[in-house]
Design an enzyme around this catalytic site. Structure first.
Site, short mmCIF file in Angstrom:
data_model
loop_
_atom_site.label_atom_id
_atom_site.label_comp_id
_atom_site.label_asym_id
_atom_site.label_seq_id
_atom_site.Cartn_x
_atom_site.Cartn_y
_atom_site.Cartn_z
N ASP A 39 44.45 33.84 51.49
CA ASP A 39 43.18 33.27 51.05
C ASP A 39 42.55 32.44 52.16
O ASP A 39 41.35 32.42 52.35
CB ASP A 39 43.39 32.36 49.83
CG ASP A 39 43.73 33.18 48.59
OD1 ASP A 39 43.77 34.42 48.71
OD2 ASP A 39 43.94 32.57 47.54
N GLU A 41 42.84 32.84 55.42
CA GLU A 41 42.18 33.67 56.43
C GLU A 41 40.87 34.24 55.91
O GLU A 41 39.89 34.35 56.64
CB GLU A 41 43.11 34.81 56.85
CG GLU A 41 44.22 34.35 57.78
CD GLU A 41 45.27 35.43 57.97
OE1 GLU A 41 45.32 35.98 59.06
OE2 GLU A 41 45.98 35.73 57.00
N TYR A 42 40.89 34.60 54.63
CA TYR A 42 39.67 35.15 54.02
C TYR A 42 38.55 34.10 54.05
O TYR A 42 37.43 34.38 54.45
CB TYR A 42 39.98 35.56 52.58
CG TYR A 42 38.80 36.13 51.83
CD1 TYR A 42 38.51 37.49 51.88
CD2 TYR A 42 37.97 35.31 51.06
CE1 TYR A 42 37.42 38.02 51.21
CE2 TYR A 42 36.88 35.82 50.39
CZ TYR A 42 36.61 37.18 50.46
OH TYR A 42 35.52 37.69 49.79
N GLU A 119 39.56 57.34 27.49
CA GLU A 119 39.55 56.09 28.27
C GLU A 119 39.89 54.90 27.39
O GLU A 119 39.71 54.97 26.18
CB GLU A 119 38.12 55.82 28.81
CG GLU A 119 37.62 56.87 29.75
CD GLU A 119 36.13 56.70 30.01
OE1 GLU A 119 35.52 55.75 29.49
OE2 GLU A 119 35.59 57.55 30.72
N LYS A 121 39.09 51.52 25.53
CA LYS A 121 37.84 50.89 25.08
C LYS A 121 37.99 49.39 25.38
O LYS A 121 38.70 48.66 24.69
CB LYS A 121 37.62 51.11 23.58
CG LYS A 121 36.26 50.65 23.13
CD LYS A 121 35.97 51.15 21.72
CE LYS A 121 34.55 50.87 21.31
NZ LYS A 121 34.12 49.50 21.42
N CYS A 436 42.17 4.36 12.37
CA CYS A 436 43.32 5.25 12.18
C CYS A 436 43.96 5.52 13.55
O CYS A 436 43.27 5.89 14.49
CB CYS A 436 42.84 6.56 11.56
SG CYS A 436 44.06 7.88 11.60
S1 IVH Z 1 30.93 54.78 26.92
C1 IVH Z 1 26.89 55.76 24.61
N1 IVH Z 1 33.32 53.94 27.53
O1 IVH Z 1 31.92 49.94 23.67
C2 IVH Z 1 27.87 54.73 24.84
N2 IVH Z 1 31.92 52.48 26.29
O2 IVH Z 1 31.22 50.07 20.86
C3 IVH Z 1 28.48 54.90 26.18
N3 IVH Z 1 32.91 50.30 25.80
O3 IVH Z 1 28.47 49.70 24.11
C4 IVH Z 1 29.54 53.95 26.34
N4 IVH Z 1 34.82 50.66 26.81
O4 IVH Z 1 29.91 48.71 25.94
C5 IVH Z 1 32.16 53.64 26.90
N5 IVH Z 1 35.45 53.30 28.19
C6 IVH Z 1 34.31 53.02 27.57
C7 IVH Z 1 34.08 51.78 26.94
C8 IVH Z 1 32.87 51.55 26.30
C9 IVH Z 1 34.08 49.78 26.13
C10 IVH Z 1 31.86 49.59 25.02
C11 IVH Z 1 30.47 49.89 25.46
C12 IVH Z 1 29.73 50.28 24.21
C13 IVH Z 1 30.63 49.79 23.14
C14 IVH Z 1 30.43 50.58 21.87
#
Ligand code: IVH
Length: 674
Positions: A39, A41-42, A119, A121, A436
């Site tokens: 850190d 050096e950065y 993916e 969420k 109290c």
């Molecule tokens: S795709 C048309 N991919 O979840 C929507 N959304 O509940 C395209 N979110 O508004 C979004 N992880 O903000 C997508 N891997 C993921 C996500 C993701 C979280 C969120 C996103 C969206 C919300 C919907």
């Protein structure tokens, strides 16, 4: 000052080289999680770049790593209309619903094999990033899906967001969709700091992330541990991709941080298996995910499927159950807060939940216990949706012992035995006894806290002893403590006792807003305290302010005004204030008071040009302000002085033309020599 001998072109090259190097280390650190320099050096590289840019302001560009934190807070966010609406995703909760989703698609494309990408969420805040010719030009929130807020200056403070795309072949216009979030480690640390500073902790990482992006001061946002994951492209001009997975890989090659653990699946069975596998495995992640997102991989098929008014037909979310556990509720204890509020807390048989052992959970208030009919001896279900403190969500009624009785909320304070009263209009139940010991302890802790009087060494343990041994019965008693009072206490040698007395002495000079905040007036947070200090300047004036006058103050509402008024009109508090004054606490705004003394340059307008030898422009500006003067960026008829350093620009010419008084550095500094 070695750089002076370099030609402009050489400086430009040097700046470019430093920027590239810093970007490379950012990438190593934030994207690959594999830093190669310390850190220290950065920071050194960053300082070199900052210094060079300060000497050559015309070489500063928007995408320079020094530009992450802007200078000025914003008045408000401006709105941006999204070129492509940011829709939401339909949720599903079972395998059947996912299969139905697949069948709907297969029906439209009976002869095609549908491939998916699965993916995580991310439980964060949806953000759109816009890169024009490779440079980040906009960061916007989702808003209502059509119009969001322009939060660019906050977005730029997030180090995992590239200010500039790397690699060579990026599209001329690129919009990246993703999530800003806080990971578990950052969230925990951040909340701990908030609690230390007597600020309310955030309930979960999502709220913390969202609150942090809504701050108008990017300097504050920069302090928040925010991170970013991209999960797709919105617009992309100048390059074309056939599939979502290709687009994700391309984003990665541009140095954009893309969601981890995404998987291309060739059948819907593979999709389901992937969703199931992560239901357990998600506990190992360092951030919250609340499900998986399943997307059709082919952009051609995505486009043909299109969207409903709410969400695209090519994507769904498979949501996981909130993480929960069942355990025995051994007891319900009541905690007394600073204002006397009694908060019921469940003591639980320790149980494992999301990788931590949980033995306490909040029950919020009496209504909550009654509504859920929570009883001692019950098996309760506890949940943690990313919150610091888990909550009891319900009772497993089948396991209730036959003899159990509804919980009776005590009518007396568990600490001092006085009667408790329920506030009208509020769900809170309070101990009404102003002396109290529990309330006193919390008040002292608050008074001494970092954002208030910042009394080093005055922690919970010491406060406990001071109150229990009756050395302190009210806040002013702190200032009567003597060495011989402190030395016999646990963990208090002569040295630490002396340090504490010194810290107490120092605290007498704190600025007015800290003092006001430290009093712990209900509803008055640090921000309101600052407003009061700014308006009234002296404690006396705050004390004497009428309710109407308080309420007429910008950002102070009627509830707060009443609370302040009644605080200063309560007998105990009047006595307390007078004792504090007698102890020598500064009752004026120290900073403002001292700033006001010298007004030599009051109303004078200065313009700075060229490089000053002994101080930076910023420092020169600060000096001018301390004597009541003002700095302007351009020469006009109202300019009083033009201060000229080395290599002055066109401003000097103008000043001569208009016969404005010109000062060299030495003459300028004479103002401040006194
Ligand atoms: S795709 C048309 N991919 O979840 C929507 N959304 O509940 C395209 N979110 O508004 C979004 N992880 O903000 C997508 N891997 C993921 C996500 C993701 C979280 C969120 C996103 C969206 C919300 C919907």
């Amino acid at each position: 000052m070695k750089e002076k001998s370099l030609t402009r072109e050489e400086v430009r090259i040097k700046i470019e080289k430093l920027r590239k190097e810093i970007e490379r280390h950012d990438q190593k650190y934030f994207l690959e999680n594999a830093p190669v320099i310390s850190d220290y050096e950065y920071d050194r590289l960053m300082k070199q770049l900052k210094d060079l840019e300060a000497l050559h302001p015309d070489l500063v560009t928007l995408d320079s790593p020094t530009q992450r934190v802007g200078e000025k807070p914003l008045e408000s966010f401006s709105s941006v209309r999204h070129a492509i609406p940011m829709l939401s995703i339909e949720n599903t909760y079972s395998h059947e619903e996912v299969l139905e989703f697949h069948q709907r698609i297969q029906k439209v494309f009976p002869n095609e094999e549908i491939h998916y990408v699965v993916e995580p969420k991310i439980d964060g805040l949806a953000i759109l990033l816009k890169y024009e010719n490779g440079v980040l030009t906009l960061g916007a929130t989702r808003g209502d899906g059509f119009t969001g807020d322009d939060v660019t200056s906050n977005i730029k403070t997030i180090h995992s967001i590239a200010l500039k795309l790397s690699g060579k072949k990026w599209p001329s216009l690129l919009e990246v969709k993703g999530e800003v979030y806080m990971d578990h480690f950052g969230f925990k640390k951040f909340n701990q700091e908030r609690e230390k500073a007597s600020e309310a902790p955030f309930a979960n990482p999502r709220n913390a992330a969202s609150g942090s992006l809504k701050l108008l001061n990017p300097r504050e946002t920069a302090q928040r541990p925010l991170t970013f994951f991209a999960h797709g492209m919105a617009r992309c001009e100048g390059l074309q991709f056939e599939t979502h997975s290709q687009a994700l890989r391309a984003l990665q090659s541009y140095g954009v941080r893309v969601v981890e653990h995404y998987k291309k699946c060739d059948s819907i069975q593979e999709v389901l298996a992937c969703c199931d596998a992560w239901e357990e495995k998600r506990k190992e992640l360092l951030y919250d995910i609340d499900g998986r997102v399943i997307k059709v991989d082919s952009f051609r098929i995505q486009n043909l499927l299109g969207s409903t008014s709410k969400s695209p037909r090519w994507v769904i979310a498979y949501k996981y159950q909130a993480q929960s556990a069942v355990t025995l509720l051994e007891n319900i204890v009541l905690q007394v807060g600073r204002t006397g509020t009694l908060t019921p807390v469940a003591q639980l048989t320790p149980v494992e939940l999301c990788g931590t052992t949980v033995s306490r959970a909040t029950l919020h208030n009496r209504d909550e216990i009654e509504r859920k009919d929570i009883r001692i001896g019950d098996r309760v279900r506890i949940e943690k949706g990313g919150e610091v403190i888990p909550k009891v969500v319900g009772v497993v009624l089948e396991k209730r012992p036959s003899m159990s009785k509804p919980f009776k909320f005590p009518t007396a304070c568990p600490e001092c035995g006085s009667l408790v009263v329920r506030d009208e209009s509020e769900v809170a139940i309070r101990c009404q006894n102003a002396s109290c010991p529990a309330q006193l302890k919390r008040s002292l802790e608050h008074f001494a806290s970092r954002k208030a009087m910042d009394i080093e060494g005055m922690g919970e343990r010491l406060v406990d002893q001071l109150v229990n041994q009756k050395l302190v019965c009210s806040v002013p008693d702190l200032y009567r403590l003597k060495l011989e009072d402190l030395m016999p206490l646990e963990r208090m040698g002569e040295k630490s006792s002396q340090n504490l007395l010194e810290a107490l002495e120092q605290s007498k000079k704190r600025s007015l807003h800290r003092f006001i905040f430290g009093l712990g007036i209900r509803h008055v947070g640090i921000h309101a305290a600052e407003i009061l200090a700014m308006k009234y300047r002296e404690m006396e004036a705050v004390i004497n302010a009428s309710c109407e006058d308080l309420e007429a103050t910008h950002e102070i509402g009627s509830v707060m005004a009443k609370s302040i008024f009644s605080f200063f009109h309560t007998k105990e508090n009047i006595q307390m204030m007078s004792r504090l004054e007698k102890s020598g606490l500064c009752m004026k705004d120290y900073e403002i008071a001292s700033r006001k003394k010298d007004e030599t340059l009051s109303g004078k307008v200065f313009v700075l040009t060229g490089i000053l030898k002994s101080l930076s422009r910023e420092e020169a500006g600060q000096l001018i302000k301390t004597l009541g003067g003002r700095v302007s960026s351009s020469v006009s008829r109202s300019t009083d002085y033009v201060v000229v350093g080395e290599d002055p620009g066109s401003k000097l010419k103008k000043a001569k033309e208009w016969k404005i008084k010109i000062l060299d550095e030495e003459e300028f500094l004479k103002f401040f020599k006194k």
